[in-house]
Write a protein that holds these residues in place. Sequence first.
Motif, PDB file in Angstrom:
ATOM      1  N   MET A 113      32.943 -22.385   6.344  1.00 51.82           N
ATOM      2  CA  MET A 113      32.383 -22.309   4.998  1.00 51.82           C
ATOM      3  C   MET A 113      30.877 -22.090   5.038  1.00 51.82           C
ATOM      4  O   MET A 113      30.290 -21.575   4.082  1.00 51.82           O
ATOM      5  N   LEU A 114      30.246 -22.445   6.155  1.00 51.53           N
ATOM      6  CA  LEU A 114      28.805 -22.260   6.284  1.00 51.53           C
ATOM      7  C   LEU A 114      28.426 -20.829   6.648  1.00 51.53           C
ATOM      8  O   LEU A 114      27.250 -20.470   6.640  1.00 51.53           O
ATOM      9  N   TYR A 115      29.421 -19.984   6.970  1.00 52.72           N
ATOM     10  CA  TYR A 115      29.145 -18.605   7.374  1.00 52.72           C
ATOM     11  C   TYR A 115      28.537 -17.776   6.246  1.00 52.72           C
ATOM     12  O   TYR A 115      27.848 -16.796   6.498  1.00 52.72           O
ATOM     13  N   ASP A 116      28.851 -18.113   5.009  1.00 48.29           N
ATOM     14  CA  ASP A 116      28.509 -17.300   3.846  1.00 48.29           C
ATOM     15  C   ASP A 116      27.933 -18.236   2.793  1.00 48.29           C
ATOM     16  O   ASP A 116      28.471 -19.320   2.557  1.00 48.29           O
ATOM     17  N   THR A 117      26.854 -17.823   2.126  1.00 49.53           N
ATOM     18  CA  THR A 117      26.217 -18.715   1.155  1.00 49.53           C
ATOM     19  C   THR A 117      27.116 -19.011  -0.038  1.00 49.53           C
ATOM     20  O   THR A 117      26.937 -20.040  -0.701  1.00 49.53           O
TER      21      THR A 117
ATOM     22  N   ASP B 238      17.192 -19.403   3.556  1.00 50.70           N
ATOM     23  CA  ASP B 238      18.473 -19.912   3.046  1.00 50.70           C
ATOM     24  C   ASP B 238      19.652 -19.024   3.433  1.00 50.70           C
ATOM     25  O   ASP B 238      20.781 -19.279   3.025  1.00 50.70           O
ATOM     26  N   GLY B 239      19.430 -17.968   4.206  1.00 57.43           N
ATOM     27  CA  GLY B 239      20.489 -17.044   4.555  1.00 57.43           C
ATOM     28  C   GLY B 239      21.474 -17.635   5.538  1.00 57.43           C
ATOM     29  O   GLY B 239      21.159 -18.552   6.298  1.00 57.43           O
ATOM     30  N   ALA B 240      22.689 -17.081   5.529  1.00 54.57           N
ATOM     31  CA  ALA B 240      23.758 -17.544   6.410  1.00 54.57           C
ATOM     32  C   ALA B 240      24.131 -16.406   7.368  1.00 54.57           C
ATOM     33  O   ALA B 240      23.327 -15.519   7.641  1.00 54.57           O
ATOM     34  N   HIS B 241      25.361 -16.442   7.875  1.00 57.20           N
ATOM     35  CA  HIS B 241      25.797 -15.397   8.805  1.00 57.20           C
ATOM     36  C   HIS B 241      26.095 -14.094   8.068  1.00 57.20           C
ATOM     37  O   HIS B 241      25.985 -13.008   8.632  1.00 57.20           O
ATOM     38  N   SER B 242      26.487 -14.219   6.819  1.00 55.25           N
ATOM     39  CA  SER B 242      26.757 -13.060   5.977  1.00 55.25           C
ATOM     40  C   SER B 242      25.814 -13.097   4.786  1.00 55.25           C
ATOM     41  O   SER B 242      25.520 -14.175   4.262  1.00 55.25           O
ATOM     42  N   PRO B 243      25.333 -11.936   4.316  1.00 58.44           N
ATOM     43  CA  PRO B 243      24.487 -11.928   3.122  1.00 58.44           C
ATOM     44  C   PRO B 243      25.289 -12.062   1.835  1.00 58.44           C
ATOM     45  O   PRO B 243      24.718 -12.159   0.755  1.00 58.44           O
ATOM     46  N   GLY B 244      26.623 -12.060   1.935  1.00 60.33           N
ATOM     47  CA  GLY B 244      27.464 -12.160   0.749  1.00 60.33           C
ATOM     48  C   GLY B 244      27.119 -13.380  -0.086  1.00 60.33           C
ATOM     49  O   GLY B 244      26.905 -14.472   0.445  1.00 60.33           O
ATOM     50  N   GLY B 245      27.048 -13.205  -1.383  1.00 62.34           N
ATOM     51  CA  GLY B 245      26.717 -14.297  -2.285  1.00 62.34           C
ATOM     52  C   GLY B 245      25.238 -14.409  -2.579  1.00 62.34           C
ATOM     53  O   GLY B 245      24.855 -15.050  -3.558  1.00 62.34           O
ATOM     54  N   MET B 246      24.399 -13.789  -1.761  1.00 55.77           N
ATOM     55  CA  MET B 246      22.950 -13.855  -1.989  1.00 55.77           C
ATOM     56  C   MET B 246      22.560 -12.887  -3.104  1.00 55.77           C
ATOM     57  O   MET B 246      22.997 -11.733  -3.117  1.00 55.77           O
ATOM     58  N   ARG B 247      21.742 -13.346  -4.015  1.00 58.53           N
ATOM     59  CA  ARG B 247      21.146 -12.431  -4.981  1.00 58.53           C
ATOM     60  C   ARG B 247      20.109 -11.589  -4.235  1.00 58.53           C
ATOM     61  O   ARG B 247      19.351 -12.102  -3.437  1.00 58.53           O
TER      62      ARG B 247
ATOM     63  N   ARG C  28      12.991 -11.608  -2.616  1.00 60.70           N
ATOM     64  CA  ARG C  28      13.835 -11.673  -3.816  1.00 60.70           C
ATOM     65  C   ARG C  28      15.271 -12.093  -3.488  1.00 60.70           C
ATOM     66  O   ARG C  28      16.090 -12.250  -4.394  1.00 60.70           O
ATOM     67  N   MET C  29      15.588 -12.286  -2.210  1.00 64.11           N
ATOM     68  CA  MET C  29      16.919 -12.752  -1.842  1.00 64.11           C
ATOM     69  C   MET C  29      17.006 -14.261  -2.085  1.00 64.11           C
ATOM     70  O   MET C  29      16.154 -15.024  -1.625  1.00 64.11           O
ATOM     71  N   GLN C  30      18.016 -14.673  -2.824  1.00 60.33           N
ATOM     72  CA  GLN C  30      18.178 -16.083  -3.175  1.00 60.33           C
ATOM     73  C   GLN C  30      19.636 -16.494  -3.016  1.00 60.33           C
ATOM     74  O   GLN C  30      20.537 -15.731  -3.346  1.00 60.33           O
ATOM     75  N   ARG C  31      19.833 -17.699  -2.530  1.00 62.04           N
ATOM     76  CA  ARG C  31      21.190 -18.216  -2.405  1.00 62.04           C
ATOM     77  C   ARG C  31      21.763 -18.470  -3.799  1.00 62.04           C
ATOM     78  O   ARG C  31      21.024 -18.705  -4.764  1.00 62.04           O
ATOM     79  N   PRO C  32      23.086 -18.471  -3.952  1.00 61.35           N
ATOM     80  CA  PRO C  32      23.683 -18.795  -5.250  1.00 61.35           C
ATOM     81  C   PRO C  32      23.480 -20.264  -5.587  1.00 61.35           C
ATOM     82  O   PRO C  32      23.272 -21.103  -4.702  1.00 61.35           O
ATOM     83  N   ALA C  33      23.548 -20.568  -6.863  1.00 59.96           N
ATOM     84  CA  ALA C  33      23.454 -21.971  -7.284  1.00 59.96           C
ATOM     85  C   ALA C  33      24.660 -22.741  -6.751  1.00 59.96           C
ATOM     86  O   ALA C  33      25.743 -22.184  -6.559  1.00 59.96           O
ATOM     87  N   PHE C  34      24.490 -24.015  -6.503  1.00 61.63           N
ATOM     88  CA  PHE C  34      25.608 -24.844  -6.066  1.00 61.63           C
ATOM     89  C   PHE C  34      26.682 -24.868  -7.155  1.00 61.63           C
ATOM     90  O   PHE C  34      26.381 -24.982  -8.348  1.00 61.63           O
ATOM     91  N   ALA C  35      27.930 -24.736  -6.735  1.00 64.00           N
ATOM     92  CA  ALA C  35      29.048 -24.764  -7.671  1.00 64.00           C
ATOM     93  C   ALA C  35      29.343 -26.207  -8.065  1.00 64.00           C
ATOM     94  O   ALA C  35      29.585 -27.053  -7.200  1.00 64.00           O
TER      95      ALA C  35
END
Length: 578
Positions: free
Chosen positions: A301-305, A437-446, A474-481
């Motif tokens: 789950m930590l692979y992707d933001t 704040d980036g992870a292994h994948s940029p998916g989910g990042m604004r 300008r890359m930002q992690r998504p807000a916590f769900a």
Amino acid sequence: MSHIRMTLFLACLLAFGAAGPSAAAGLALGPCTFEGLPKEARCGTYEVFEDRSAGSGRRIPLRVVVVPASAPQKHSDAVAYFSGGPGESAVEDGSWVVSILRQNGPQTRDLLLVDLRGNGGSGRLDCTELAGIESRQGFLDDFLPAAFVRSCRERLSGRTDLAQYTSAIAVDDVDEVRAALGYDKLDLYAGSYGTRTALTYLRRHPDRVRTATLFRVVASDARTPLQFARTAQAALDGLIAECAGDAACHAAFPRFREELDGILRRVEKEPVRVELTDAATGRTFELRFNRDGLAQMIRYMLYDTNPASRLPLYAHLAAQGDFRPIAEHALGHGIGGWSSNGYFLAVTCAEDVPFIREEEIPAAVAGTFLGDFRIRRQQAACKAWTAAKLGPEILAPVVADVPTLIVSGERDPVTPPSDGEKTVRHLRHGVHVVVPDGAHSPGGMRGWECEGELFLQLLEAGTTEGLDTSCVARMQRPAFALDFGDPEVTVAVADLDRLTGTYRDGSGYEGRVEVVDGKRLRVRFSDGTVVYLPTSPTRFRTAYGTSGLVFRMEGGRAVAMGLERSGQVEGEELKRVP
């Protein structure tokens, strides 16, 4: 000449023109016969000897694809993409690579996709024993069950020399394809394990590389999975600290760390059983979580933001007894089905596991939630496998003058920024960028498009001098769900039926939409099947809010479908096919 007819061969020459690849004996390109690529893509097969050093014996048919440049004036060098894994298919990833090349306008260079030997359509080394829904339990319990690995080795060894599948041999195949097509230089584009392949190509064929762009680098001396426990713990600690500093997350989940620790202790005492439904078939099955299996899923789950932003919510629900969200996430992982598990074993059992020293392990795993699980499981699997015997020289850093861009994620649980920093020190014209704040994948990042922009900058300039990396800010992690999103609503079957059909983007990626159970949508994408529930007549989300769909309507009819993650449409719309 291959079995493809001479007429297709001549057509290929006319299609590419003087600046494109030239024909060579043994490699002709014609129309592609499988889905997922642009209609202008050209496909072919190129045979290489399995034993390159002998130059005789069994041959491997390599699947080769060229997606020609779409710009009127195109360059003579080609982009070569190396996929991750080890074990993923470059060709099957081709659609999104094309979308990146065309992100800012017409594609100015040909894209070369070669499935490495043992992968995809190139004599794939399939361990069917490790594939299918049933394999998920073995993955959770053992990662690579040694008995299944042994069975696969015995079956494949009758026709295959498993010692001939290494990164070095694979990239020599690719260079032979390059020469056959007439490209003088390649621009390397790679992510994850693909960066090892690209670096190996750079080490062995430096005069054939114009530029290299490497996302989430695997350092030459990484010796995976030795570092996994420590890097995953660092990523988790960073996420916990970020939740504690986020007012909404802290208010909703003030005991995030304690709840994680608690559910790990719970499944260590007694495994938790969860009943799930296969989206593709509707069949129910059970997953069982022991401590190692749950720790694996926390790590993934930590692979992707995007899933990382849901971990506090999922841990909270599991602490209350509901493990279904984490179990649903587990369906997207496993060593079977999605990749060549035989190639994964061939590479890691030759290039990584043999170089892990026993005395290193205790310090590498002390105080981590993953512990030595992955190390011990891969050691056991490699004892059941036959792999090449390589010397320690493969662990030496790659030294090169080629302009190289390396991009790392700050909280990557598998290829941390330290790997990128270690690698760039030996690249005279290398630049290393770390995504906060980036992870292994940029998916989910604004602002995730920034990574493609950086690649295109280097590609067009041919130098790292003056590279503008300001878009990273300008890359930002998504807000916590904090919940699963908008509630499910009832939509009339007639309104759902208006949405059914096939949708496709410009690169060939598609989704086939159908109604299931009279109230939800099932979409069979090129890379998997997902069930969505309606939150309005034109908006849908997964049961646990991990992704969504939004349909664009014209005249009461759906004409396009957007894929949402973290509340924003990502990538190109999929247009409805007439």
